[in-house]
Design an enzyme around this catalytic site. Structure first.
Site, PDB file in Angstrom:
ATOM      1  N   SER A  49      32.698   4.452 -20.597  1.00 37.39           N
ATOM      2  CA  SER A  49      32.877   5.671 -21.409  1.00 37.39           C
ATOM      3  C   SER A  49      33.104   5.272 -22.855  1.00 37.39           C
ATOM      4  O   SER A  49      34.008   4.487 -23.141  1.00 37.39           O
ATOM      5  CB  SER A  49      34.125   6.437 -20.971  1.00 37.39           C
TER       6      SER A  49
ATOM      7  N   ARG B 106      44.535   6.802 -20.986  1.00 38.66           N
ATOM      8  CA  ARG B 106      43.845   5.717 -21.712  1.00 38.66           C
ATOM      9  C   ARG B 106      44.713   5.142 -22.847  1.00 38.66           C
ATOM     10  O   ARG B 106      44.193   4.721 -23.878  1.00 38.66           O
ATOM     11  CB  ARG B 106      42.512   6.204 -22.307  1.00 38.66           C
TER      12      ARG B 106
ATOM     13  N   GLU C 209      36.711   5.155 -27.183  1.00 42.22           N
ATOM     14  CA  GLU C 209      37.528   4.457 -26.188  1.00 42.22           C
ATOM     15  C   GLU C 209      37.490   2.927 -26.347  1.00 42.22           C
ATOM     16  O   GLU C 209      38.542   2.295 -26.355  1.00 42.22           O
ATOM     17  CB  GLU C 209      37.087   4.875 -24.785  1.00 42.22           C
TER      18      GLU C 209
HETATM   19  N1  EPU Z   1      29.194  15.974 -17.500  1.00 44.75           N
HETATM   20  C1  EPU Z   1      28.009  16.510 -17.970  1.00 44.75           C
HETATM   21  N2  EPU Z   1      27.111  15.674 -18.557  1.00 44.75           N
HETATM   22  C2  EPU Z   1      27.338  14.350 -18.723  1.00 44.75           C
HETATM   23  C3  EPU Z   1      28.554  13.803 -18.258  1.00 44.75           C
HETATM   24  C4  EPU Z   1      29.478  14.639 -17.647  1.00 44.75           C
HETATM   25  O1  EPU Z   1      27.763  17.695 -17.842  1.00 44.75           O
HETATM   26  O2  EPU Z   1      26.482  13.670 -19.260  1.00 44.75           O
HETATM   27  C5  EPU Z   1      30.147  16.842 -16.815  1.00 44.75           C
HETATM   28  C6  EPU Z   1      30.152  16.569 -15.320  1.00 44.75           C
HETATM   29  O3  EPU Z   1      29.180  17.314 -14.649  1.00 44.75           O
HETATM   30  C7  EPU Z   1      31.545  16.992 -14.914  1.00 44.75           C
HETATM   31  C8  EPU Z   1      32.375  16.610 -16.139  1.00 44.75           C
HETATM   32  O4  EPU Z   1      31.472  16.538 -17.233  1.00 44.75           O
HETATM   33  O5  EPU Z   1      31.621  18.377 -14.748  1.00 44.75           O
HETATM   34  C9  EPU Z   1      33.128  15.300 -15.954  1.00 44.75           C
HETATM   35  O6  EPU Z   1      32.198  14.252 -15.747  1.00 44.75           O
HETATM   36  P1  EPU Z   1      32.522  12.943 -14.858  1.00 44.75           P
HETATM   37  O7  EPU Z   1      33.039  13.347 -13.546  1.00 44.75           O
HETATM   38  O8  EPU Z   1      31.331  12.067 -14.879  1.00 44.75           O
HETATM   39  O9  EPU Z   1      33.737  12.260 -15.582  1.00 44.75           O
HETATM   40  P2  EPU Z   1      34.043  12.017 -17.111  1.00 44.75           P
HETATM   41  O10 EPU Z   1      35.157  12.906 -17.520  1.00 44.75           O
HETATM   42  O11 EPU Z   1      32.786  12.100 -17.895  1.00 44.75           O
HETATM   43  C10 EPU Z   1      35.920  10.233 -16.718  1.00 44.75           C
HETATM   44  C11 EPU Z   1      36.267   8.838 -17.172  1.00 44.75           C
HETATM   45  C12 EPU Z   1      35.399   7.809 -16.449  1.00 44.75           C
HETATM   46  C13 EPU Z   1      35.690   7.953 -14.961  1.00 44.75           C
HETATM   47  C14 EPU Z   1      35.335   9.390 -14.520  1.00 44.75           C
HETATM   48  C15 EPU Z   1      35.701   9.665 -13.087  1.00 44.75           C
HETATM   49  C16 EPU Z   1      37.038   9.090 -19.446  1.00 44.75           C
HETATM   50  C17 EPU Z   1      36.746   8.894 -20.889  1.00 44.75           C
HETATM   51  N3  EPU Z   1      36.073   8.731 -18.607  1.00 44.75           N
HETATM   52  O12 EPU Z   1      34.564  10.497 -17.096  1.00 44.75           O
HETATM   53  O13 EPU Z   1      35.808   6.521 -16.869  1.00 44.75           O
HETATM   54  O14 EPU Z   1      34.946   7.020 -14.196  1.00 44.75           O
HETATM   55  O15 EPU Z   1      36.094  10.344 -15.315  1.00 44.75           O
HETATM   56  O16 EPU Z   1      37.076   9.790 -12.958  1.00 44.75           O
HETATM   57  O17 EPU Z   1      38.138   9.549 -19.108  1.00 44.75           O
HETATM   58  C18 EPU Z   1      35.357   4.622 -18.250  1.00 44.75           C
HETATM   59  O18 EPU Z   1      36.471   4.785 -18.739  1.00 44.75           O
HETATM   60  O19 EPU Z   1      34.595   3.712 -18.646  1.00 44.75           O
HETATM   61  C19 EPU Z   1      34.881   5.550 -17.236  1.00 44.75           C
HETATM   62  C20 EPU Z   1      33.652   5.481 -16.745  1.00 44.75           C
END
Ligand code: EPU
Length: 335
Positions: free
Chosen positions: A236, A164, A330
């Site tokens: 995010s 990012r 972000e």
């Molecule tokens: N999780 C929770 N509760 C929540 C959200 C997430 O327990 O409310 C847990 C999930 O179960 C999982 C882990 O956290 O074990 C990761 O969650 P997720 O796969 O949803 O991905 P993220 O790390 O929360 C990142 C990016 C997203 C991208 C997804 C998929 C960042 C800041 N965000 O989210 O990007 O779509 O991975 O690759 O790196 C964006 O930038 O706007 C965005 C949506």
């Protein structure tokens, strides 16, 4: 091209914050850019570049000239049997570009389907999702220095890409207008299904074609992430923090179920999980609430302005108190 005074940017930010630009112009040619730069010099106005408005928190009033680059040409500038280099103008909608590449059998960005915003914004925060970052397919970024009006081309290795991050958020922040991005795409599919939900789907259904993979990504995103047209948001709201192994070992002892992603420089932790564990999913902070399905996303329930930042600060404070971690926001402040 018109340079419009006192222009509402409500429709130009997906968080739907009420904001007015002192001046606003949609530009689509070199000539338009020259005119805008002349106008800003003559009237001593700062020039502020807006992309698709999906990763910004706007202030109520934005002094200066807000410029949105809208040109959308897309041309192959090099082609071999294995690959193409495509130059895409910055105003092209990102998801439409992903679909266009699939229709041409050009591969590499299918995991980035359904990310909102414009092509020109993709390198700024090095958009990434489902195991792929856009830096892996970018060959060069072209644009104009706002101060001198001079053109520039930066090759990918000159853009300081990281999670990012890029030079466009650091040394060149506020100093350039990106006009086009060049992508190196493969003609041979190489589907990336390492990310947990995609891995699970491919175990059930078999390895997808790139088109199917893009559809899976759309499905996963639609299931978890709110549509800004229905629930205004900026995706995010926090970056996932990366901690050292030492810090991680201490945290995992206290929170054994914490998901974690080892990186070259430490361990990445999901900010959404950290916030979720505080019981904040669906919690309201005035007109701002934490999304019910993904705690990383803040929603404007209506009429939010400064409240967005104040909600984010309260969440950061709670995360710091519980885990000792400082979350970084972000979306960029647009003021
Ligand atoms: N999780 C929770 N509760 C929540 C959200 C997430 O327990 O409310 C847990 C999930 O179960 C999982 C882990 O956290 O074990 C990761 O969650 P997720 O796969 O949803 O991905 P993220 O790390 O929360 C990142 C990016 C997203 C991208 C997804 C998929 C960042 C800041 N965000 O989210 O990007 O779509 O991975 O690759 O790196 C964006 O930038 O706007 C965005 C949506």
């Amino acid at each position: 091209m018109n340079i419009l005074p006192q222009y509402s940017l409500l429709e130009f930010n997906t968080l739907a914050v009420t904001a007015v630009a002192e001046y606003f112009a949609q530009v689509s040619s070199d000539q338009d850019i020259v005119e805008c730069l002349e106008f800003s010099k003559k009237n001593k106005l700062a020039v502020k570049v807006l992309g698709g408005g999906s990763n910004v928190v706007m202030s109520k009033f934005i002094p200066g000239l807000v410029v949105q680059f809208c040109a959308q040409d897309c041309n192959v500038i090099k082609e071999t049997e294995q690959s193409v280099v495509v130059r895409v103008e910055a105003g092209f909608n990102w998801h439409d570009f992903v679909l266009y590449c699939l229709s041409q059998n050009w591969y590499g960005i299918e995991n980035l389907a359904y990310i909102p915003g414009h092509v020109g914004a993709a390198p700024v925060q090095n958009i990434g999702a489902y195991g792929v970052e856009v830096k892996d397919c970018i060959q060069a970024v072209n644009g104009v220095y706002l101060e001198s009006g001079q053109d520039f081309t930066l090759l990918a290795h000159e853009c300081d890409f990281a999670y990012r991050e890029s030079c466009f958020k650091q040394a060149l922040d506020g100093k350039v207008l990106i006009t086009s991005v060049e992508f190196l795409l493969s003609k041979t599919p190489d589907v990336q299904v390492s990310y947990a939900p995609l891995n699970q789907m491919s175990a059930e259904k078999g390895l997808p074609t790139p088109g199917e993979l893009a559809q899976w990504v759309v499905d996963v995103r639609q299931a978890k992430l709110p549509d800004p047209k229905v629930l205004p948001n900026a995706g995010s709201f926090f970056k996932n923090p990366v901690v050292s192994i030492v810090e991680f070992n201490k945290l995992i002892e206290r929170f054994p179920s914490m998901p974690n992603y080892p990186q070259k420089n430490g361990v990445k932790l999901p900010a959404g999980w950290l916030i979720d564990q505080l019981g904040y999913k669906g919690k309201a902070f005035g007109p701002v609430s934490v999304h019910k399905l993904q705690a990383l996303v803040l929603i404007n329930q209506g009429g939010a302005g400064k409240d967005v930042i104040s909600a984010a600060n309260q969440i950061c404070k709670a995360v710091q108190e519980r885990y000792g971690l400082v979350l970084e926001q972000e979306p960029r402040i647009f003021n």
